[in-house]
Design an enzyme around this catalytic site. Structure first.
Site: not given
Ligand SMILES: NC(=O)C1=CN([C@@H]2O[C@H](COP(=O)(O)OP(=O)(O)OC[C@H]3O[C@@H](n4cnc5c(N)ncnc54)[C@H](O)[C@@H]3O)[C@@H](O)[C@H]2O)C=CC1
Ligand SMILES: N[C@@H](CC=O)C(=O)O
Ligand code: NA
Length: 443
Positions: A27, A57-58, A117, A141, A202, A213, A217, A316
């Site tokens: 985000g 969340r916070r 996913k 994507e 994750e 995970d 996928k 990332g």
């Molecule tokens: N980090 C990565 O490399 C990748 C992540 N993803 C996907 O992207 C998504 C996000 O991943 P990340 O950013 O890494 O996770 P993250 O854990 O860093 O971020 C998720 C955020 O959502 C917030 N959150 C939780 N409940 C909430 C609510 N009710 N309202 C608002 N915010 C809330 C959390 O406090 C946290 O800041 C996941 O579905 C993950 O599987 C997909 C590809 C790669």
């Molecule tokens: N946790 C996942 C993030 C991307 O989807 C990974 O390690 O590949």
């Molecule tokens: Na992709």
């Protein structure tokens, strides 16, 4: 970016308003890129994109994002129901509240972009049905392979071909851990901590290391590749927590490297699919062996196109944000043209075959007694299950005697039964390493 609009957008054009759900690793990068390249986005879409709210969340946490602090809210449900929201980006992750929020957004007529996913592989059908019903887009994507274009090529570019097999590395965290174990001898926990610090893992890294995970996928890729519905629970799943330094050494001794692979294949008669995630040895000269750190790579084999390979950053913040924003531009353009992307295609309704029926090959290392007749008793255990041995070699003598066996292809169930039999043999002191082998050819 840096590309500028030759025709600045007209100030009377109503901007498309975006709600961002979640401001974590992904985000934060979405916000940064969206704000930094605002003018490019406006030029590419034809109208400005405006960040109208960010659900977190916070409240009150210091966030390193260049936006008005008033945009933050802890009430995601109210944000997605706002009448002025056109586009919703969900990067919270997990099943709830993400599912309810996406459904509420679609019911509200907004198009949704998600990286989730886990949710798509558990209940994608409900989400796609809601998108269809409310005439909105649902794009994803970023959900597989991070930045790598994979969903769109499968959904669009290969829609005129017949995909037979998808094989790849789709989890960055586990690839990072296995790579560190192989190249630097780093311990499992230490390598995992490093992957977490780099934002690859994750929220609960069990999802990565236990293969959940990658299974999610694999289900998404299989569904798209074979025009069918595959759930994460249909996928045979083994993670990397049981991979030992001995496995890594055994792989090295045979010129291989251990990778967590996701494989989806059409059965020979085309009546079903097999979908699996498990660690496997692959030869060091196989293209997947050179996929290092958190990179991902996916091979697609199709009838007319032949072999295609997709490679890039699989995890990332910034790479994942790139895929999210690519989808955002697409759904925004659709909105400007009052159009929608194609609906999910699941007409084939293929059966998902159990792992036991899948043809695989095993590498097995055994600590054995070093005496006459041992090789014969070991060979008999393979023969009882109808498993053919490709190579067998002895390493060490006396107390260090090891037999290393590589099989030909056999039903996975027969190979697993062989390992059970070997464990019962008096002459086998220990089965020290068992792993499937891919990339040595089909025989
Ligand atoms: N980090 C990565 O490399 C990748 C992540 N993803 C996907 O992207 C998504 C996000 O991943 P990340 O950013 O890494 O996770 P993250 O854990 O860093 O971020 C998720 C955020 O959502 C917030 N959150 C939780 N409940 C909430 C609510 N009710 N309202 C608002 N915010 C809330 C959390 O406090 C946290 O800041 C996941 O579905 C993950 O599987 C997909 C590809 C790669
Ligand atoms: N946790 C996942 C993030 C991307 O989807 C990974 O390690 O590949
Ligand atoms: Na992709």
């Amino acid at each position: 970016m840096g590309e500028q609009s030759s025709e600045p957008h007209k100030s009377d054009v109503r901007p498309l308003k975006i709600a961002l759900l979640g401001c974590g690793v992904v985000g934060t990068e979405v916000v940064r890129l969206l704000v930094t390249h605002q003018a490019d986005f406006a030029a590419r879409v034809g109208v400005p994109l405006e960040l109208a709210g960010i659900a977190v969340r916070r409240a009150g946490r210091r966030r390193d994002v260049p936006v008005d602090p008033d945009l933050f809210t802890t009430d995601a449900a109210a944000l997605v129901r706002r009448g002025d929201i056109d586009l919703v980006i969900e990067v919270i992750g997990g099943i709830e509240p993400a599912r309810s929020l996406i459904l509420a957004a679609l019911e509200n007529g907004a198009s949704v972009v998600t990286a989730n996913k886990a949710l798509l592989a558990e209940d994608g059908a409900t989400l796609f049905a809601a998108a269809e019903k409310h005439g909105a887009d649902l794009y994803y994507e970023a959900s597989v392979g991070g930045a790598i274009p994979l969903i769109r090529p499968l959904r669009e570019s290969l829609a005129g071909d017949r995909v037979r097999r998808v094989l790849g590395i789709v989890n960055g965290t586990t690839n990072f851990v296995l790579d560190r174990m192989d190249t630097e001898g780093t311990g499992f926990s230490e390598a995992l901590e490093e992957a977490q610090e780099l934002g690859y893992a994750e929220a609960d890294p069990t999802a990565d290391v236990e293969g959940f995970d990658a299974a999610a996928k694999a289900a998404i890729l299989a569904g798209l590749a074979f025009h069918t519905r595959v759930l994460a629970s249909d996928v045979h799943r083994e993670g990397i927590t049981e991979v030992t330094a001995i496995d890594i050494e055994s792989a090295r001794a045979m010129g291989c490297v251990v990778k967590l692979l996701a494989i989806a294949e059409l059965s020979a008669d085309g009546s079903g699919v097999g979908v699996r995630v498990h660690p496997a040895m692959i030869p060091r000269d196989h293209p997947l062996a050179s996929v290092r750190e958190a990179y991902n790579a996916v091979f697609v084999e199709s009838a007319a196109a032949g072999q295609l390979m997709f490679y890039g950053a699989g995890a990332g913040g910034a790479p994942t944000a790139s895929a999210v924003l690519g989808d955002l531009v697409t759904v925004a353009r659709n909105r400007v043209q009052s159009a929608r992307g194609a609906a999910a295609s699941t007409y084939a309704q293929l059966e998902v075959h159990p792992m036991g029926e899948t043809l695989t090959r095993y590498h097995i290392s055994l600590a054995v007694d070093d005496r006459a007749g041992v090789l014969a008793s070991v060979a008999a255990a393979f023969s009882r299950q109808g498993v053919s041995i490709q190579t067998v070699r002895q390493e060490g003598r006396g107390e260090d005697a090891q037999l290393v066996v590589v099989t030909h292809q056999a039903a996975d169930r027969a190979l697993a039964a062989t390992v059970n039999d070997l464990e019962e043999l008096d002459s086998v002191r220990e089965v020290t390493s068992v792993m499937r082998v891919e990339g040595l050819g089909d025989k």
